[in-house]
Motif scaffolding. Structure first.
Motif, PDB file in Angstrom:
ATOM      1  N   UNK A 126      37.935  30.691 -44.388  1.00 35.31           N
ATOM      2  CA  UNK A 126      36.873  30.258 -45.424  1.00 35.31           C
ATOM      3  C   UNK A 126      37.143  31.035 -46.744  1.00 35.31           C
ATOM      4  N   UNK A 127      37.543  32.413 -46.386  1.00 36.25           N
ATOM      5  CA  UNK A 127      37.738  33.142 -47.613  1.00 36.25           C
ATOM      6  C   UNK A 127      38.526  32.410 -48.848  1.00 36.25           C
ATOM      7  N   UNK A 128      39.697  32.113 -48.366  1.00 40.47           N
ATOM      8  CA  UNK A 128      40.622  31.482 -49.107  1.00 40.47           C
ATOM      9  C   UNK A 128      40.009  30.132 -49.698  1.00 40.47           C
ATOM     10  N   UNK A 129      39.281  29.229 -48.708  1.00 39.55           N
ATOM     11  CA  UNK A 129      38.810  28.289 -49.254  1.00 39.55           C
ATOM     12  C   UNK A 129      37.730  28.275 -50.342  1.00 39.55           C
ATOM     13  N   UNK A 155      29.080  42.570 -45.016  1.00 41.26           N
ATOM     14  CA  UNK A 155      28.338  41.523 -46.069  1.00 41.26           C
ATOM     15  C   UNK A 155      27.827  41.845 -47.518  1.00 41.26           C
ATOM     16  N   UNK A 156      27.604  43.209 -47.244  1.00 42.38           N
ATOM     17  CA  UNK A 156      27.202  43.863 -48.807  1.00 42.38           C
ATOM     18  C   UNK A 156      26.366  45.001 -48.127  1.00 42.38           C
ATOM     19  N   UNK A 207      29.198  30.735 -56.253  1.00 46.88           N
ATOM     20  CA  UNK A 207      29.246  32.030 -56.323  1.00 46.88           C
ATOM     21  C   UNK A 207      29.440  32.804 -54.799  1.00 46.88           C
ATOM     22  N   UNK A 208      29.971  33.677 -54.806  1.00 50.54           N
ATOM     23  CA  UNK A 208      30.307  34.234 -53.607  1.00 50.54           C
ATOM     24  C   UNK A 208      28.943  35.160 -53.218  1.00 50.54           C
ATOM     25  N   UNK A 209      28.689  35.266 -51.669  1.00 53.66           N
ATOM     26  CA  UNK A 209      27.500  35.817 -51.397  1.00 53.66           C
ATOM     27  C   UNK A 209      27.911  37.112 -51.312  1.00 53.66           C
ATOM     28  N   UNK A 210      27.056  37.971 -51.653  1.00 52.16           N
ATOM     29  CA  UNK A 210      27.058  39.428 -51.457  1.00 52.16           C
ATOM     30  C   UNK A 210      25.945  40.461 -52.048  1.00 52.16           C
ATOM     31  N   UNK A 211      26.384  41.627 -52.310  1.00 52.99           N
ATOM     32  CA  UNK A 211      25.471  42.443 -53.252  1.00 52.99           C
ATOM     33  C   UNK A 211      26.186  42.629 -54.550  1.00 52.99           C
ATOM     34  N   UNK A 248      33.072  34.743 -45.015  1.00 57.19           N
ATOM     35  CA  UNK A 248      32.922  34.577 -46.453  1.00 57.19           C
ATOM     36  C   UNK A 248      32.207  33.430 -46.766  1.00 57.19           C
ATOM     37  N   UNK A 249      31.072  33.760 -47.457  1.00 51.88           N
ATOM     38  CA  UNK A 249      30.070  32.523 -47.938  1.00 51.88           C
ATOM     39  C   UNK A 249      30.112  32.393 -49.404  1.00 51.88           C
TER      40      UNK A 249
END
Length: 260
Positions: free
Chosen positions: A20-23, A183-184, A246-250, A239-240
């Motif tokens: 999913x990260x690469x997608x 996740x952050x 936009x990537x999900x994180x902090x 990975x979201x």
């Protein structure tokens, strides 16, 4: 506004990066962003040094790099780790090219302190023109943090966080993203989506940020400058991505100076 993002993948997380990260990288690219990937490889280097019975030590958090250690660092980073990432990107349908920082004088360095650290370098120059050409052709550069000296023969081992920060600065990147195994920044099991440098100091003093998250956060803060206003910590395992790509994180933002 720059459309370039630099993703730093830590050596300990590379084997665990999800499909999913690469997608998600493909989605970011399709949304118009231009990713550059910089990777470490500490665990794989440690394993190979052990297998070959080559001794090495850490000085102030950096691996003292003798010539035999440098040979292993280069072999593992540019061979095993870089190729593994390229294969994953190819599988996800992303055009990419694997590079050592010594290719095309991509990263030029001088010794940090030869007596203390051996062949550990400080970056003095980044070949931004070459990276720009690759990005304009839709290619994702995947960079192993090895640099070449001004003599064009000496190789230097570069800390991957430092290399990613220097590349982000040279490319006037929109964001530097640290891909980790968390996740952050979490507070009471909830993700903190955005935080400033000043707020981070408080979170450290109250013990919300501790342990393995400390060096990640410090590396993110150190990368911030007038040119680079934002860094981000994201999870490579789970990975979201948001609907607006936009990537999900902090997100860690530079504190704004208030003029009285």
């Amino acid at each position: 506004m720059s459309d370039i993002i630099v993703l730093k993948c830590g050596g300990s997380t590379i084997d665990e990066l999800s499909d999913q990260f690469f997608a998600n990288i493909r989605s970011l690219k399709q949304s118009g962003l231009k990713p550059i990937i910089v990777h470490g490889g500490g665990p794989a280097i440690k394993q190979m040094l052990g297998k070959l019975q080559i001794e090495s030590e850490f000085v102030n958090g950096l691996r003292k790099t003798t010539e035999p250690v440098m040979d292993v660092v280069e072999m593992v980073l540019t061979g095993t780790v870089n190729n593994a990432l390229i294969r994953k990107l190819n599988e996800a349908g992303i055009q990419s090219v694997g590079l050592s920082g010594s290719d095309y004088q991509l990263l030029t360095a001088k010794p940090k302190d030869f007596e203390q650290y051996g062949y550990v370098g400080e970056i003095t120059d980044v070949n931004a023109e070459f990276l720009t050409q690759l990005l304009e052709n839709g290619i994702v550069p995947v960079i192993a943090p090895i640099a070449i000296g001004v003599d064009n023969t000496t190789r230097y081992n570069i800390n991957a966080d430092t290399a990613a920060g220097a590349i982000a600065k040279a490319m006037s990147a929109k964001q530097l993203i640290f891909v980790t195994d968390v996740p952050g920044i979490m507070k009471k099991n909830k993700l903190i989506e955005s935080v400033t440098e000043q707020e981070i100091t408080k979170l450290i003093s109250t013990g919300t940020i501790y342990g393995g998250m400390l060096p990640k956060v410090q590396a993110a803060i150190e990368s911030l400058s007038e040119d680079l206003q934002e860094a981000m910590i994201v999870d490579g395992k789970h990975s979201e991505i948001t609907p607006d790509a936009k990537l999900v994180g902090t997100v860690i933002k530079k504190s704004v100076e208030v003029v009285q």
